[in-house]
Design a protein around this motif. Sequence first.
Motif, PDB file in Angstrom:
ATOM      1  N   PRO A 187      40.922  59.879  48.244  1.00  0.00           N
ATOM      2  CA  PRO A 187      40.629  58.489  48.125  1.00  0.00           C
ATOM      3  C   PRO A 187      41.372  58.042  46.526  1.00  0.00           C
ATOM      4  CG  PRO A 187      38.660  59.830  48.546  1.00  0.00           C
ATOM      5  CD  PRO A 187      39.904  60.674  48.234  1.00  0.00           C
ATOM      6  N   LYS A 188      41.694  56.629  46.582  1.00  0.00           N
ATOM      7  CA  LYS A 188      42.287  56.140  45.544  1.00  0.00           C
ATOM      8  C   LYS A 188      41.406  54.978  45.158  1.00  0.00           C
ATOM      9  CE  LYS A 188      46.402  55.299  47.584  1.00  0.00           C
ATOM     10  NZ  LYS A 188      47.399  54.968  47.941  1.00  0.00           N
ATOM     11  N   GLY A 189      41.027  54.841  43.874  1.00  0.00           N
ATOM     12  CA  GLY A 189      40.100  53.808  43.272  1.00  0.00           C
ATOM     13  C   GLY A 189      40.650  52.310  43.370  1.00  0.00           C
ATOM     14  N   ALA A 190      40.283  51.545  44.043  1.00  0.00           N
ATOM     15  CA  ALA A 190      40.997  50.129  43.930  1.00  0.00           C
ATOM     16  C   ALA A 190      39.845  49.362  43.046  1.00  0.00           C
ATOM     17  CB  ALA A 190      41.006  49.429  45.437  1.00  0.00           C
ATOM     18  N   GLN A 191      40.728  48.587  42.373  1.00  0.00           N
ATOM     19  CA  GLN A 191      39.732  47.748  41.268  1.00  0.00           C
ATOM     20  C   GLN A 191      39.800  46.308  41.855  1.00  0.00           C
ATOM     21  OE1 GLN A 191      40.702  49.539  36.654  1.00  0.00           O
ATOM     22  NE2 GLN A 191      42.565  49.162  37.905  1.00  0.00           N
ATOM     23  N   ILE A 192      38.561  46.119  41.995  1.00  0.00           N
ATOM     24  CA  ILE A 192      38.494  44.635  42.687  1.00  0.00           C
ATOM     25  C   ILE A 192      37.590  43.798  41.647  1.00  0.00           C
ATOM     26  CG2 ILE A 192      37.254  43.351  44.486  1.00  0.00           C
ATOM     27  CD1 ILE A 192      37.820  45.775  46.223  1.00  0.00           C
ATOM     28  N   THR A 193      38.305  42.671  41.156  1.00  0.00           N
ATOM     29  CA  THR A 193      37.690  41.852  40.254  1.00  0.00           C
ATOM     30  C   THR A 193      36.734  40.952  40.698  1.00  0.00           C
ATOM     31  OG1 THR A 193      39.538  40.210  40.314  1.00  0.00           O
ATOM     32  CG2 THR A 193      39.776  42.071  38.970  1.00  0.00           C
ATOM     33  N   HIS A 194      36.082  40.204  39.759  1.00  0.00           N
ATOM     34  CA  HIS A 194      34.996  39.141  40.173  1.00  0.00           C
ATOM     35  C   HIS A 194      35.785  38.094  40.775  1.00  0.00           C
ATOM     36  CE1 HIS A 194      31.238  40.345  38.156  1.00  0.00           C
ATOM     37  NE2 HIS A 194      32.181  41.067  37.337  1.00  0.00           N
ATOM     38  N   ARG A 195      37.027  37.719  40.199  1.00  0.00           N
ATOM     39  CA  ARG A 195      37.956  36.588  40.700  1.00  0.00           C
ATOM     40  C   ARG A 195      38.168  37.082  42.384  1.00  0.00           C
ATOM     41  NH1 ARG A 195      41.109  32.973  38.810  1.00  0.00           N
ATOM     42  NH2 ARG A 195      40.807  33.503  36.552  1.00  0.00           N
ATOM     43  N   ASN A 196      38.685  38.322  42.453  1.00  0.00           N
ATOM     44  CA  ASN A 196      38.734  38.737  44.031  1.00  0.00           C
ATOM     45  C   ASN A 196      37.650  38.326  44.975  1.00  0.00           C
ATOM     46  OD1 ASN A 196      40.640  41.692  42.903  1.00  0.00           O
ATOM     47  ND2 ASN A 196      41.416  39.698  43.610  1.00  0.00           N
ATOM     48  N   LEU A 197      36.493  38.884  44.513  1.00  0.00           N
ATOM     49  CA  LEU A 197      35.241  38.399  45.343  1.00  0.00           C
ATOM     50  C   LEU A 197      34.780  37.019  45.380  1.00  0.00           C
ATOM     51  CD1 LEU A 197      33.045  41.606  43.882  1.00  0.00           C
ATOM     52  CD2 LEU A 197      34.086  41.327  46.079  1.00  0.00           C
ATOM     53  N   VAL A 198      34.980  36.222  44.245  1.00  0.00           N
ATOM     54  CA  VAL A 198      34.430  34.807  44.383  1.00  0.00           C
ATOM     55  C   VAL A 198      35.520  34.048  45.124  1.00  0.00           C
ATOM     56  CG1 VAL A 198      34.186  32.907  42.888  1.00  0.00           C
ATOM     57  CG2 VAL A 198      33.323  34.994  42.119  1.00  0.00           C
ATOM     58  N   GLY A 199      36.659  34.334  44.796  1.00  0.00           N
ATOM     59  CA  GLY A 199      37.673  33.721  45.688  1.00  0.00           C
ATOM     60  C   GLY A 199      37.653  33.774  47.083  1.00  0.00           C
ATOM     61  N   GLN A 200      37.428  35.091  47.385  1.00  0.00           N
ATOM     62  CA  GLN A 200      37.129  35.564  48.712  1.00  0.00           C
ATOM     63  C   GLN A 200      36.251  34.712  49.703  1.00  0.00           C
ATOM     64  OE1 GLN A 200      40.225  35.929  49.912  1.00  0.00           O
ATOM     65  NE2 GLN A 200      40.337  38.196  50.777  1.00  0.00           N
ATOM     66  N   VAL A 201      34.931  34.905  48.757  1.00  0.00           N
ATOM     67  CA  VAL A 201      33.742  34.541  49.456  1.00  0.00           C
ATOM     68  C   VAL A 201      33.821  33.107  49.578  1.00  0.00           C
ATOM     69  CG1 VAL A 201      31.520  34.111  48.759  1.00  0.00           C
ATOM     70  CG2 VAL A 201      32.408  36.372  48.685  1.00  0.00           C
ATOM     71  N   LEU A 202      34.091  32.173  48.527  1.00  0.00           N
ATOM     72  CA  LEU A 202      34.160  30.864  48.598  1.00  0.00           C
ATOM     73  C   LEU A 202      35.274  30.247  49.586  1.00  0.00           C
ATOM     74  CD1 LEU A 202      33.484  29.809  44.888  1.00  0.00           C
ATOM     75  CD2 LEU A 202      31.734  30.134  46.925  1.00  0.00           C
ATOM     76  N   ASN A 203      36.354  30.898  49.633  1.00  0.00           N
ATOM     77  CA  ASN A 203      37.428  30.164  50.442  1.00  0.00           C
ATOM     78  C   ASN A 203      37.252  30.631  51.919  1.00  0.00           C
ATOM     79  OD1 ASN A 203      39.822  28.716  48.924  1.00  0.00           O
ATOM     80  ND2 ASN A 203      39.148  30.301  47.556  1.00  0.00           N
ATOM     81  N   THR A 204      36.951  31.718  52.070  1.00  0.00           N
ATOM     82  CA  THR A 204      36.624  32.424  53.460  1.00  0.00           C
ATOM     83  C   THR A 204      35.299  31.453  54.247  1.00  0.00           C
ATOM     84  OG1 THR A 204      37.437  34.661  53.070  1.00  0.00           O
ATOM     85  CG2 THR A 204      36.067  34.273  54.810  1.00  0.00           C
ATOM     86  N   ALA A 205      34.441  31.251  53.443  1.00  0.00           N
ATOM     87  CA  ALA A 205      33.196  30.512  53.931  1.00  0.00           C
ATOM     88  C   ALA A 205      33.882  29.007  54.218  1.00  0.00           C
ATOM     89  CB  ALA A 205      32.059  30.494  52.747  1.00  0.00           C
ATOM     90  N   ALA A 206      34.549  28.529  53.197  1.00  0.00           N
ATOM     91  CA  ALA A 206      35.048  27.131  53.607  1.00  0.00           C
ATOM     92  C   ALA A 206      35.861  26.882  54.850  1.00  0.00           C
ATOM     93  CB  ALA A 206      35.860  26.663  52.571  1.00  0.00           C
ATOM     94  N   ALA A 207      36.709  28.165  54.955  1.00  0.00           N
ATOM     95  CA  ALA A 207      37.361  28.377  56.195  1.00  0.00           C
ATOM     96  C   ALA A 207      36.551  28.371  57.652  1.00  0.00           C
ATOM     97  CB  ALA A 207      38.526  29.225  56.287  1.00  0.00           C
ATOM     98  N   TYR A 208      35.446  28.888  57.462  1.00  0.00           N
ATOM     99  CA  TYR A 208      34.610  29.194  58.587  1.00  0.00           C
ATOM    100  C   TYR A 208      33.322  28.717  58.324  1.00  0.00           C
ATOM    101  CZ  TYR A 208      38.054  32.606  59.996  1.00  0.00           C
ATOM    102  OH  TYR A 208      39.099  33.448  60.150  1.00  0.00           O
ATOM    103  N   SER A 209      33.128  27.200  57.984  1.00  0.00           N
ATOM    104  CA  SER A 209      31.794  26.579  57.620  1.00  0.00           C
ATOM    105  C   SER A 209      30.952  26.593  58.938  1.00  0.00           C
ATOM    106  CB  SER A 209      32.313  25.233  57.197  1.00  0.00           C
ATOM    107  OG  SER A 209      33.203  24.479  58.002  1.00  0.00           O
ATOM    108  N   GLU A 210      31.569  26.338  60.125  1.00  0.00           N
ATOM    109  CA  GLU A 210      30.694  26.295  61.278  1.00  0.00           C
ATOM    110  C   GLU A 210      30.368  27.648  61.750  1.00  0.00           C
ATOM    111  OE1 GLU A 210      33.243  25.892  65.101  1.00  0.00           O
ATOM    112  OE2 GLU A 210      34.307  24.988  63.517  1.00  0.00           O
TER     113      GLU A 210
END
Length: 661
Positions: free
Chosen positions: A250-273
């Motif tokens: 296993p390799k430790g991937a460092q995921i930032t708050h920007r990664n999570l917030v950016g993906q959550v808000l933009n993905t939700a916008a792409a699939y709003s319905e």
Amino acid sequence: MTASENPSHPAAAPTVAATPPDGMLHAATPQTVDIEQTRNVTELLMQRVRTAPAHIAFETRPAGQPLTAPWEQISTERFARQVSEIAKGLIASGVRAGDTIMIMAQTQYLWAVVDHAALFAGAVVVPVYDTASAAQLRSIISDSRPVHAFVGTVTGGERLLEAAAAASNGSAPHAPQVSVLSTESPQPQPQPPSQRAATGAADSAGIGSLATLIAGGVHVTDAELEARRLGASLDDVATIVYTSGTTGDPKGAQITHRNLVGQVLNTAAAYSEVVRESGNTVLFLPLTHVLGRALQLICIANGMRVAHLSDPKEVVQSLAILRPTFLVVVPRVLEKIEGAAAASATEKRVLPLWRAAHRTALAWGEFLETSDRDPSAHAPAGLRLRRALFDRVFYRRLRSVMGGRLDYLLSGAATLRPSLATFFRGIGVPVIEGYGLTETTAPLTGGRPGSLRAGSVGTPLPGNAVRIADNGEVLAKGVGVFAGYRNEAHNADAFIDGYFRTGDLGSLAPDGSLTLSGRLKHVIVTSTGRTVSPEQWEQTVEQHPLVAHAALVGTDRPYLTALVVIDTEAATAWFTDRGDAPASALSASGLVVCSDGRLLEEITTAIDRANAAVSPAERVQSWRGLVIGGDRLDEFVTPTMKLKRQALLTESEPIISELYR
């Protein structure tokens, strides 16, 4: 009319594919949501608390109760209150901003609570599969050095503390505080001192409960918690996710708050319905996996109700009870639903009718895909009539088995057979195919309602870009791409020109949609110089209901052979339906060769079909059927049901050698 039956559905925003000066094919979709005003991940929940505190965020099942028992509804405000109580307990226990906190438990509601509590306390979350081996635990603990850990059971806590002691390697032991995910105090089962010394078992008396942790934090003020919650910025690391290890440690991937917030808000916008307040989902993917965790965050941020299941075997039964509008699955789940329908038709002696219904579903799914591109297209009258007939006889019942309210399925974590996506769309449950990795914070690309195409994993999601290198490798860049591995040595070959090297092979269509064709490391080069991508052959074999996994073999060999892993559950049921005694290998432990002629003859049909679909040089000349006992399943299959190919090939080397004698 279901979403899949509406050919006039609006198309997704266009994504541009182009060939830049460096010659690499490129596709990108700009961000649609400005995330700079969001302090960190915790704001996703707090915004919901401010706007819809009474909205139902979760449904939970009382411990030990059947699926049919009443499920308790948890409001957003109540969830946030529980999160705050545990966060205060963590602060009181000595957790400081930037410390790491481990979660090692099955998917459940309390996983979501402690995940958010750790972030509220300013900590970095390290999720670990509860099936992790002792060696994996030692490696992860040694690298991340957690100060606190949440576990699903006392036994899990003991395993974790043993691993922590072993990870110290003779130096001062790094033993995190451990809390069991239960509001009840754990009941230790002490061993005699001699037995404890012999086994190296941890002292379960040192394992606490959430109730104890919460009680310790009652003197932490709201102001102290708020200061800690707001301490992290978008560019701080929020979580370290260790890769599942299908190809190595296993390799430790460092995921930032920007990664999570950016993906959550933009993905939700792409699939709003799809992701909406009136919707709900059943989450049974491991929350240790970044896809399950990202989906949970998307639901929390957008008010979509979530119910958790720790046992995937309960999923089908739960659908009729919880009636989700959206569901994330791995392809194997869809294969089992399709296979169960065929088996039911066989039992009821209507198999020829079912086959006709299956062909009609495929034809209808193909028409709907055509109508996405050409809204003026019209289905032949005969197809419409057959579709209407089989909808009453079969499709409606299948949708009912899945709860009767599903608007969409999302298939991820592995490659989905195109005909399977077409079939489900044809019965009225369209499948969104997506693609992503731990290192891209899950969703990198995805099909959009109104422009779904079977076999394609869609266009880059907002804020992300994809390139295809000269060797066919998929390269990724964007808001979701992680900050790098903890071990700097792992980053040396991970990036090129600012793009992450995914290790996957793929191609881009003119509209920017991505189609995957295999793994770069899985390409086989035979001793005769023939280069073979194994995925097509393997996926064809895996369509057989008795096959769980297939692995093509042939690197540095004169011809191709294969290992075929038998689905023990399906094979046992197959023998029962025939009135035969099951093959003895099905109940064996470890990794064993199955020599039962009945099974091998049946699976040979899948081998022949796969061989017929490829060129003569890509055909398998001999193969072996294998059974993996439940005691070793975790060694060869990931929690998301992907084959750990290298582990299987290494363990099976004597078997492979026999295939070349």
